[in-house]
Design a protein around this motif. Structure first.
Motif, PDB file in Angstrom:
ATOM      1  N   GLY A  40       0.820  -1.207   0.000  1.00 10.37           N
ATOM      2  CA  GLY A  40       0.000   0.000   0.000  1.00 10.37           C
ATOM      3  C   GLY A  40       0.848   1.248   0.000  1.00 10.37           C
ATOM      4  O   GLY A  40       2.075   1.192   0.099  1.00 10.37           O
ATOM      5  N   PRO A  41       0.193   2.379  -0.129  1.00 18.37           N
ATOM      6  CA  PRO A  41       0.924   3.653  -0.198  1.00 18.37           C
ATOM      7  C   PRO A  41       1.651   3.974   1.097  1.00 18.37           C
ATOM      8  O   PRO A  41       1.272   3.522   2.175  1.00 18.37           O
ATOM      9  CB  PRO A  41      -0.170   4.679  -0.490  1.00 18.37           C
ATOM     10  CG  PRO A  41      -1.433   4.047  -0.046  1.00 18.37           C
ATOM     11  CD  PRO A  41      -1.248   2.572  -0.188  1.00 18.37           C
ATOM     12  N   LYS A  42       2.699   4.786   0.963  1.00 10.78           N
ATOM     13  CA  LYS A  42       3.494   5.196   2.120  1.00 10.78           C
ATOM     14  C   LYS A  42       2.657   6.056   3.072  1.00 10.78           C
ATOM     15  O   LYS A  42       2.751   5.920   4.283  1.00 10.78           O
ATOM     16  CB  LYS A  42       4.722   5.960   1.636  1.00 10.78           C
ATOM     17  CG  LYS A  42       5.688   6.350   2.726  1.00 10.78           C
ATOM     18  CD  LYS A  42       7.020   6.835   2.175  1.00 10.78           C
ATOM     19  CE  LYS A  42       6.938   8.240   1.687  1.00 10.78           C
ATOM     20  NZ  LYS A  42       8.231   8.840   1.351  1.00 10.78           N
ATOM     21  N   VAL A  43       1.833   6.955   2.506  1.00 13.30           N
ATOM     22  CA  VAL A  43       1.017   7.852   3.314  1.00 13.30           C
ATOM     23  C   VAL A  43      -0.418   7.817   2.808  1.00 13.30           C
ATOM     24  O   VAL A  43      -0.655   7.826   1.599  1.00 13.30           O
ATOM     25  CB  VAL A  43       1.548   9.305   3.248  1.00 13.30           C
ATOM     26  CG1 VAL A  43       0.653  10.245   4.012  1.00 13.30           C
ATOM     27  CG2 VAL A  43       2.967   9.385   3.773  1.00 13.30           C
ATOM     28  N   ILE A  44      -1.366   7.773   3.730  1.00 13.60           N
ATOM     29  CA  ILE A  44      -2.788   7.854   3.395  1.00 13.60           C
ATOM     30  C   ILE A  44      -3.381   8.999   4.202  1.00 13.60           C
ATOM     31  O   ILE A  44      -3.188   9.075   5.415  1.00 13.60           O
ATOM     32  CB  ILE A  44      -3.538   6.549   3.741  1.00 13.60           C
ATOM     33  CG1 ILE A  44      -2.935   5.361   2.995  1.00 13.60           C
ATOM     34  CG2 ILE A  44      -5.022   6.694   3.427  1.00 13.60           C
ATOM     35  CD1 ILE A  44      -3.506   4.027   3.427  1.00 13.60           C
ATOM     36  N   ASN A  45      -4.087   9.898   3.519  1.00 15.86           N
ATOM     37  CA  ASN A  45      -4.761  11.005   4.190  1.00 15.86           C
ATOM     38  C   ASN A  45      -6.261  10.746   4.200  1.00 15.86           C
ATOM     39  O   ASN A  45      -6.845  10.457   3.164  1.00 15.86           O
ATOM     40  CB  ASN A  45      -4.462  12.334   3.478  1.00 15.86           C
ATOM     41  CG  ASN A  45      -2.996  12.674   3.535  1.00 15.86           C
ATOM     42  OD1 ASN A  45      -2.382  12.557   4.581  1.00 15.86           O
ATOM     43  ND2 ASN A  45      -2.428  13.066   2.413  1.00 15.86           N
ATOM     44  N   TYR A  46      -6.852  10.851   5.385  1.00 14.10           N
ATOM     45  CA  TYR A  46      -8.286  10.661   5.548  1.00 14.10           C
ATOM     46  C   TYR A  46      -8.881  11.989   6.004  1.00 14.10           C
ATOM     47  O   TYR A  46      -8.500  12.495   7.056  1.00 14.10           O
ATOM     48  CB  TYR A  46      -8.587   9.620   6.627  1.00 14.10           C
ATOM     49  CG  TYR A  46      -7.904   8.290   6.427  1.00 14.10           C
ATOM     50  CD1 TYR A  46      -8.474   7.303   5.639  1.00 14.10           C
ATOM     51  CD2 TYR A  46      -6.682   8.022   7.040  1.00 14.10           C
ATOM     52  CE1 TYR A  46      -7.857   6.077   5.468  1.00 14.10           C
ATOM     53  CE2 TYR A  46      -6.059   6.793   6.872  1.00 14.10           C
ATOM     54  CZ  TYR A  46      -6.643   5.822   6.090  1.00 14.10           C
ATOM     55  OH  TYR A  46      -6.034   4.621   5.932  1.00 14.10           O
ATOM     56  N   PHE A  47      -9.783  12.542   5.228  1.00 18.39           N
ATOM     57  CA  PHE A  47     -10.401  13.810   5.590  1.00 18.39           C
ATOM     58  C   PHE A  47     -11.890  13.624   5.802  1.00 18.39           C
ATOM     59  O   PHE A  47     -12.557  12.972   5.003  1.00 18.39           O
ATOM     60  CB  PHE A  47     -10.204  14.867   4.488  1.00 18.39           C
ATOM     61  CG  PHE A  47      -8.807  15.360   4.374  1.00 18.39           C
ATOM     62  CD1 PHE A  47      -8.370  16.408   5.163  1.00 18.39           C
ATOM     63  CD2 PHE A  47      -7.916  14.793   3.477  1.00 18.39           C
ATOM     64  CE1 PHE A  47      -7.077  16.878   5.071  1.00 18.39           C
ATOM     65  CE2 PHE A  47      -6.626  15.256   3.370  1.00 18.39           C
ATOM     66  CZ  PHE A  47      -6.202  16.303   4.170  1.00 18.39           C
ATOM     67  N   GLU A  48     -12.408  14.240   6.893  1.00 19.47           N
ATOM     68  CA  GLU A  48     -13.848  14.269   7.090  1.00 19.47           C
ATOM     69  C   GLU A  48     -14.472  15.236   6.092  1.00 19.47           C
ATOM     70  O   GLU A  48     -15.510  14.976   5.517  1.00 19.47           O
ATOM     71  CB  GLU A  48     -14.175  14.678   8.530  1.00 19.47           C
ATOM     72  CG  GLU A  48     -13.701  13.650   9.544  1.00 19.47           C
ATOM     73  CD  GLU A  48     -13.824  14.123  10.967  1.00 19.47           C
ATOM     74  OE1 GLU A  48     -14.557  15.086  11.222  1.00 19.47           O
ATOM     75  OE2 GLU A  48     -13.174  13.519  11.825  1.00 19.47           O
ATOM     76  N   VAL A  49     -13.843  16.382   5.913  1.00 23.05           N
ATOM     77  CA  VAL A  49     -14.267  17.380   4.938  1.00 23.05           C
ATOM     78  C   VAL A  49     -13.013  17.847   4.220  1.00 23.05           C
ATOM     79  O   VAL A  49     -12.083  18.331   4.851  1.00 23.05           O
ATOM     80  CB  VAL A  49     -14.941  18.589   5.633  1.00 23.05           C
ATOM     81  CG1 VAL A  49     -15.306  19.638   4.608  1.00 23.05           C
ATOM     82  CG2 VAL A  49     -16.161  18.141   6.418  1.00 23.05           C
ATOM     83  N   GLN A  50     -12.954  17.681   2.904  1.00 16.74           N
ATOM     84  CA  GLN A  50     -11.767  18.073   2.145  1.00 16.74           C
ATOM     85  C   GLN A  50     -11.860  19.548   1.772  1.00 16.74           C
ATOM     86  O   GLN A  50     -12.220  19.912   0.681  1.00 16.74           O
ATOM     87  CB  GLN A  50     -11.636  17.205   0.889  1.00 16.74           C
ATOM     88  CG  GLN A  50     -10.411  17.513   0.061  1.00 16.74           C
ATOM     89  CD  GLN A  50      -9.123  17.167   0.765  1.00 16.74           C
ATOM     90  OE1 GLN A  50      -9.021  16.156   1.425  1.00 16.74           O
ATOM     91  NE2 GLN A  50      -8.134  18.020   0.643  1.00 16.74           N
TER      92      GLN A  50
END
Length: 159
Positions: A40-50
């Protein structure tokens, strides 16, 4: 502690809270740890509201706050900058939008762009594009900010 780091045992990742400029948690950034057996990717960003690509890491000690903010690529670098008493904004990469520069300029007089060494041309491009909106300087390090000794960071930032 208002700002915390969590550990995701299932995916072997460090998870950082992503804050907006008001200090509210708006998402999370998960970074794969070295030696992880998981793909999988090195970094994953999870946003509630982008609404933005930035994550604020404000200095917790209000007496040390200044008119200057340090712009970095990743959360570990932002936390490192914060640990030496400076406000940091993680760009979650090397891009920044007009609205984000406007937001930064409303809260700070100066911005220091301290991207990883392989992104020095991008840092200069950001300064050239947005330098009229907020006073910007570019700092070039030999290593990523997260991997640079705190004393060296302090010395560079005092210049």
């Amino acid at each position: 502690d208002k700002y915390s780091i969590h550990y995701d045992k299932l995916n072997h990742r460090m998870v950082f809270d992503i804050h907006d400029s008001s200090g509210y948690i708006v998402g999370h950034c998960a970074k794969k740890l070295p030696g992880s057996p998981y793909a999988g990717p090195k970094v994953i960003n999870y946003f509630e509201v982008q609404s933005s690509n930035m994550a604020y890491v404000p200095c917790i000690d209000n007496n040390k706050r200044s008119d200057t903010v340090i712009l970095v690529e990743d959360m570990l670098s932002a936390y490192k900058i914060n640990s030496i008493g400076y406000n940091a904004i993680c760009l979650l990469g090397t891009n920044i939008l007009n609205k984000e520069v406007t937001e930064i300029s409303m809260q700070h007089k100066n911005a220091i762009i301290m991207l990883d060494p392989d992104a020095i041309n991008k840092a200069i491009s950001i300064k050239n594009k947005y330098g009229l909106y907020i006073h910007m300087d570019v700092v070039q390090l030999d290593r990523d900010p997260k991997d640079t000794d705190k004393d060296i960071l302090l010395e560079v930032l005092k210049r």
